[in-house]
Write a protein that holds these residues in place. Structure first.
Motif, mmCIF file in Angstrom:
data_model
loop_
_atom_site.group_PDB
_atom_site.id
_atom_site.type_symbol
_atom_site.label_atom_id
_atom_site.label_comp_id
_atom_site.label_asym_id
_atom_site.label_seq_id
_atom_site.Cartn_x
_atom_site.Cartn_y
_atom_site.Cartn_z
ATOM 1 N N VAL A 166 0.842 -1.201 0.000
ATOM 2 C CA VAL A 166 0.000 0.000 0.000
ATOM 3 C C VAL A 166 0.878 1.252 0.000
ATOM 4 N N VAL A 167 1.877 1.256 0.872
ATOM 5 C CA VAL A 167 2.759 2.417 0.967
ATOM 6 C C VAL A 167 3.451 2.653 -0.374
ATOM 7 N N ALA A 168 3.974 1.585 -0.965
ATOM 8 C CA ALA A 168 4.719 1.735 -2.211
ATOM 9 C C ALA A 168 3.816 2.238 -3.329
ATOM 10 N N VAL A 169 2.614 1.656 -3.420
ATOM 11 C CA VAL A 169 1.721 2.022 -4.527
ATOM 12 C C VAL A 169 1.266 3.472 -4.379
ATOM 13 N N ILE A 170 0.858 3.820 -3.187
ATOM 14 C CA ILE A 170 0.402 5.201 -2.994
ATOM 15 C C ILE A 170 1.544 6.165 -3.232
ATOM 16 N N GLY A 171 2.733 5.830 -2.727
ATOM 17 C CA GLY A 171 3.880 6.697 -2.949
ATOM 18 C C GLY A 171 4.168 6.852 -4.433
ATOM 19 N N GLY A 172 4.201 5.735 -5.160
ATOM 20 C CA GLY A 172 4.498 5.792 -6.584
ATOM 21 C C GLY A 172 3.452 6.573 -7.341
ATOM 22 N N PHE A 173 2.197 6.313 -7.021
ATOM 23 C CA PHE A 173 1.129 7.023 -7.713
ATOM 24 C C PHE A 173 1.229 8.517 -7.447
ATOM 25 N N THR A 174 1.441 8.892 -6.166
ATOM 26 C CA THR A 174 1.545 10.306 -5.835
ATOM 27 C C THR A 174 2.704 10.940 -6.577
ATOM 28 N N ALA A 175 3.820 10.210 -6.698
ATOM 29 C CA ALA A 175 5.005 10.772 -7.340
ATOM 30 C C ALA A 175 4.694 11.194 -8.762
ATOM 31 N N ILE A 176 4.058 10.315 -9.531
ATOM 32 C CA ILE A 176 3.808 10.665 -10.932
ATOM 33 C C ILE A 176 2.613 11.603 -11.062
ATOM 34 N N PHE A 177 1.627 11.409 -10.215
ATOM 35 C CA PHE A 177 0.408 12.210 -10.234
ATOM 36 C C PHE A 177 0.743 13.688 -9.998
ATOM 37 N N ALA A 178 1.492 13.950 -8.927
ATOM 38 C CA ALA A 178 1.814 15.332 -8.601
ATOM 39 C C ALA A 178 2.772 15.922 -9.622
ATOM 40 N N ALA A 179 3.671 15.087 -10.161
ATOM 41 C CA ALA A 179 4.628 15.605 -11.135
ATOM 42 C C ALA A 179 3.913 16.097 -12.385
ATOM 43 N N THR A 180 2.889 15.349 -12.833
ATOM 44 C CA THR A 180 2.159 15.793 -14.019
ATOM 45 C C THR A 180 1.401 17.082 -13.741
ATOM 46 N N ILE A 181 0.853 17.226 -12.548
ATOM 47 C CA ILE A 181 0.156 18.481 -12.233
ATOM 48 C C ILE A 181 1.136 19.643 -12.263
ATOM 49 N N GLY A 182 2.334 19.375 -11.694
ATOM 50 C CA GLY A 182 3.337 20.436 -11.627
ATOM 51 C C GLY A 182 3.677 21.001 -12.998
ATOM 52 N N VAL A 183 3.523 20.193 -14.032
ATOM 53 C CA VAL A 183 3.872 20.626 -15.377
ATOM 54 C C VAL A 183 3.008 21.793 -15.831
ATOM 55 N N ALA A 184 1.749 21.829 -15.380
ATOM 56 C CA ALA A 184 0.810 22.794 -15.938
ATOM 57 C C ALA A 184 0.531 23.984 -15.019
ATOM 58 N N GLN A 185 1.216 24.066 -13.903
ATOM 59 C CA GLN A 185 0.919 25.179 -12.989
ATOM 60 C C GLN A 185 1.719 26.427 -13.379
ATOM 61 N N ASN A 186 1.208 27.588 -12.994
ATOM 62 C CA ASN A 186 1.882 28.835 -13.321
ATOM 63 C C ASN A 186 2.476 29.541 -12.108
ATOM 64 N N ASP A 187 1.966 29.194 -10.939
ATOM 65 C CA ASP A 187 2.440 29.842 -9.720
ATOM 66 C C ASP A 187 3.749 29.180 -9.294
ATOM 67 N N ILE A 188 4.780 29.984 -9.122
ATOM 68 C CA ILE A 188 6.111 29.419 -8.864
ATOM 69 C C ILE A 188 6.109 28.542 -7.617
ATOM 70 N N LYS A 189 5.393 28.993 -6.589
ATOM 71 C CA LYS A 189 5.399 28.218 -5.344
ATOM 72 C C LYS A 189 4.555 26.968 -5.466
ATOM 73 N N ARG A 190 3.488 27.048 -6.267
ATOM 74 C CA ARG A 190 2.656 25.858 -6.428
ATOM 75 C C ARG A 190 3.393 24.771 -7.198
ATOM 76 N N ILE A 191 4.182 25.178 -8.173
ATOM 77 C CA ILE A 191 4.981 24.182 -8.894
ATOM 78 C C ILE A 191 5.880 23.457 -7.902
#
Lengths: 621, 103, 174
Positions: A287-312
């Motif tokens: 569970v820990v590994a899957v959630i960690g892995g999913f969060t890693a890629i999930f948040a990284a893709t969101i970071g691609v499209a943000q404009n606020d420097i701190k939010r990235i």
């Protein structure tokens, strides 16, 4: 070997507490001086932490546990308080005191114009105290107390500029969402209390109980998952990650201290601290590994499209914390802690750098910045080091820790390995996008930026050096840190394939970013023009906030409205009726006191009569 | 058939209650004072009746009633004096309007 | 019931008690129901006088004598002086406090009921009473022997009361 300095570890949290008390008591009078109190207290703590750390580095020290203070005694059960120093704790102490000290110095420049600067410093001191207390906690309950304390400090600091409605909302959100996780941790703790032999809650007993298999297997899984729920809330893992980007409404030094380096890492630290429980349950580990892995890629893709420097940077933090969870989940304990260690430095560096940028241009939108490289040399160079470290480029620290995680995943977890690798690509891409947007290109019209004061650039340099060098403590060629942390020998294991792959991916991400935002040979809307829905999806963060709003917030609001109505009409109605009754009696009283002797006489007569009837009444019954 | 005490006591009770009613209902201060005298007289009747027909008859009851009469006389004198003073200050002898105790 | 009343009325002293009691109650009731203050005082004088008669029936001749002197004489006159000194519209206005009077009526009747119940259910076994040859002499002897201190205290009280009354009532400008 017995450590000499470890027994003084309790002094470390004491100095920030002292500084908090002084600042709270005399805050208004001290002004400028209060800042120095805070910095000096942080420095002393840092020195003590360093002493302990280096002493423990020297040899194979045994854990130091002091557990004498009896806090609670109920029947046979007694709960003691104390502190514990292990190698992991010592490392965390150094990280926390160092980042806290650096942030203190940085804040002196950053918050210089704020009227409530002493309040800010007192909050920071309280946070440092709580975080250090959390690190050296000897049992789970004490850990939980400090865990909640850091949550409170986070709430206070995110909402520090409470006159901004966004900051207020963000503070509340941060508090409530992490609280959901805390409930899980609390239930896990209660279960632990219930099933532990003699109800012991200290980490040593837990370690022994798990080793002797005193707790049934499915219960261990349940406890582990509940504890992990707490870690999810604190470390901003999916699905409780939404508070962390919003928490960027707080002052930037706070984002660096709490929401990048220390508090959010507390979730990882929690899992590491109770690692015995997790190791005993393969399900929980998965569970820990899957959630960690999913969060890693999930948040990284969101970071691609943000404009606020701190939010990235915030989504990057979420993503990197996912990496750490992933590492812990696949059993790469040292790699996870190592990534926590390096991440603390380069992410604090990035946040402080972004704070320096915001300080200079007074905006957070990366598209409104540009060309800062010429005006802010120190910030640019240090930020570049941080960005390269985060992107995982040789030889910066991030490369070594990320490589450690990926090579651990390489053995037996191919899916997670590829997930991590793709996330690394996105990481490199959004960092280069951020860097080229902010520092390269042309400055927008009329923007006057200038380099930040020394008190702000000095911490940047310190952190940049650390971000550059911290990786060398645990390279595949020199893995002594693994031995030091876990006590087991770790083999040299240079996995060239993984190293080359991750480096390639890092360069690919940076290259793509440079082509799109630096050289602009690929149009910026290359992808978003063809698939606008994709950009919208990422920009709106997969609509998670909207989903939560519809599913939880509105329905809870509806229930709350019903309760409110119930409260208004039934509870308050009863209270109001009571009040009106009292008022009526009072009015009756004023009418009784009309000053007329005859009325008084009448009352006396009636009273006498009632008295006589009551006294004589017994005869008739 | 010898004399019994209960008719005297009943008569005293009736007089006392009438006096009480007058004292608490009449508006004229003079009448209130009169009613109080009536109540005192009812008490006197009890004293004298007990002096003859009580469990331990003796002259003490009569002497006691003499003292009561004296006190009643003094009370009436002082009461009338206060009444006159009040009347001089307020221009009325109506007890309903004497509500200074309200403040 | 009728025969018991007949028995009661066959005794001379009982007839006298009956008449005096009738006068006493009648005077009291009239005092309550009259509207003019002077009439009230007159009605109350009847009550005082009939009470004096009852005292005679109870072999308390001296007390009866004092009753006539002080109540029917002094206090009644004092009251009339009081009436003269204060302005009365002579008309006792109709009560404007109905609730007060209703509760007062209930209270008085209730108090009487309690007293009556107590009187009826108490057992007073009369002892023997020796009035002596001369009631006045016996009282005088007692007053100047056993109760001499009380008697002197009474005289002081009376003196103080009358001086006080004079001081209170005298005009300010004197």
């Amino acid at each position: 070997m017995v450590s000499d300095y470890s027994q003084y570890a309790w002094l470390i949290p004491l100095f920030p507490l002292l500084s908090f008390l002084i600042l709270t008591a005399f805050g208004r009078q001290t002004k400028e001086f209060g800042v120095y109190i805070s910095i000096v207290a942080g420095f002393i703590s840092f020195v003590i932490a360093l002493l302990i750390f280096f002493e423990r580095l020297g040899g194979n020290m045994e854990n130091y546990t002091w557990n004498q203070f009896e806090w609670l005694k109920v029947g046979d059960f007694s709960l003691s308080m104390g502190f514990e120093v292990t190698n992991l704790n010592a490392l965390m102490l150094v990280i926390v005191t160092l980042v806290s000290l650096v942030v203190n110095i940085y804040s002196k420049g950053y918050m210089h114009d704020d009227d409530r600067i002493t309040v800010f410093f007192s909050y920071v001191a309280l946070f440092t105290f709580s975080m250090l207390g959390l690190v050296i906690s000897v049992n789970v309950l004490m850990f939980y107390i400090f865990w909640e304390l850091v949550g409170v400090c986070s709430f206070l600091l995110v909402g520090f500029w409470y006159f901004k409605p966004e900051a207020k909302a963000a503070a509340k959100k941060a508090f409530i969402v992490t609280r959901i996780g805390d409930v899980g941790l609390f239930i896990g703790m209660l279960l632990l209390f219930w099933y532990m032999p003699a109800h012991a809650l200290d980490f040593t007993s837990i370690h022994n109980a798990i080793m002797d298999a005193k707790i049934p297997g499915n219960i261990v899984t349940l406890i582990a998952i509940l504890i992990f729920v707490g870690a999810i809330g604190k470390s901003g893992q999916f699905p409780l990650h939404t508070w962390l980007p919003d928490a960027m409404e707080g002052p930037t030094p706070i984002s660096a201290l709490i929401h990048a380096a220390t508090m959010v890492a507390a979730g990882v630290y929690l899992v590491a601290r109770t690692y015995d429980i997790f190791s005993a349950s393969p399900t929980a580990m998965t569970v820990v590994a899957v959630i960690g892995g999913f969060t890693a890629i999930f948040a990284a893709t969101i970071g691609v499209a943000q404009n606020d420097i701190k939010r990235i940077l915030a989504y990057s933090t979420v993503s990197q914390l996912g990496y750490m969870m992933l590492a812990l989940g696949i059993g790469a304990y040292t790699a996870g802690i190592f990534h926590l260690f390096t991440h603390a430095f380069f992410k604090a560096l990035l946040f402080l750098g972004s704070g320096s940028v915001i300080h200079a241009v007074h905006t957070q939108d990366i598209h409104e910045m540009g060309g800062l490289a010429k005006k802010m040399k120190v910030t640019t160079w240090t930020f570049a080091i941080g960005a390269l470290a985060l992107s995982g480029i040789v030889p910066f620290s991030g490369f070594w820790s990320k490589d450690a995680i990926l090579s651990a995943a390489w053995h037996g977890h191919p899916v997670l390995f590829w997930v991590g690798l793709i996330a690394a690509f996105f990481t490199a891409f959004y960092m280069s996008r951020l860097f080229f947007c902010v520092f390269a290109g042309k400055a927008p019209n009329g923007q006057k930026a200038h380099e930040s004061p020394f008190s702000m650039t000095m911490p940047l340099v310190v952190l940049a050096v650390l971000a550059l060098l911290a990786g060398f403590v645990f390279t595949p060629f020199n893995p002594w840190m693994g031995t030091w942390l876990t006590g087991d020998a770790v083999d040299e294991d240079a996995n060239w394939a993984v190293m080359i792959l991750s480096t390639l991916v890092g360069f690919a991400g940076i290259g793509l970013g440079w082509l799109m935002y630096g050289k602009r040979s690929i149009p910026v809307d290359f992808i978003s023009g063809k698939a606008p829905w994709l950009h919208t999806l990422l920009y709106r963060k997969y609509f998670i906030d909207e989903l939560y709003d519809v599913v939880f917030v509105r329905s809870l609001k509806r229930i709350g409205q019903w309760f409110n109505r119930f409260d208004d009409y039934v509870v308050d109605g009863a209270v109001r009726a009571l009040a009106r009754g009292g008022f009526a009696i009072g009015q009756l009283g004023t009418r009784l006191q009309n000053g007329q002797v005859q009325s008084y006489g009448l009352i006396m007569l009636l009273g006498l009569l009632i008295l006589a009837l009551v006294l004589a009444g017994g005869r008739f019954i | 058939m010898g004399m019994v005490i209960s008719p005297y006591l009943t008569l005293a009770a009736i007089l006392f209650c009438i006096g009480l009613y007058g004292a608490l209902s009449k508006k004229s201060a003079i009448v209130v004072l009169l009613s109080i005298e009536l109540m005192l007289n009812a008490a006197n009747l009890n004293l004298v009746a007990f002096a003859k027909l009580g469990v331990n008859p003796s002259l003490t009851g009569q002497i006691f009633s003499l003292f009561t009469i004296t006190v009643a006389a003094a009370e009436a004198a002082v009461g009338i004096a206060i009444l006159i003073l009040l009347f001089r200050n307020k221009g009325t002898a109506d007890v309903v309007q004497m509500d200074t105790m309200k403040q | 019931m009728l025969s018991s009343i007949g028995d009661f009325l066959s005794n001379g002293s009982n007839i006298a008690f009956f008449i005096f009691a009738l006068f006493a109650i009648g005077g009291a009731v009239f005092m309550i129901s009259f509207t003019r203050v002077v009439h009230m005082v007159t009605a109350l004088t009847f009550t005082f006088l009939s009470l004096a008669g009852l005292f005679v029936l109870l072999q308390a001749e001296f007390v009866a004598f004092v009753q006539v002197l002080i109540y029917a004489g002094a206090i009644t006159i004092l009251m009339i002086f009081g009436i003269m000194m204060t302005r009365h519209d002579n008309e006792e206005e109709q009560p404007i406090r109905p609730a007060h009077n209703v509760w007062l009526g209930i209270g008085c009747v209730g108090l009487f009921a309690v007293l009556f119940y107590a009187i009826q259910h108490s057992d007073f076994t009369p002892g023997t009473f020796d009035p002596g040859m001369d009631n006045t002499l016996a009282i005088g002897t007692l007053l100047y022997n056993q109760y001499v201190i009380l008697f002197e205290l009474m005289s002081v009280l009376l003196t103080v009361a009358f001086i006080g009354a004079v001081i209170i009532a005298k005009r300010e400008e004197d």
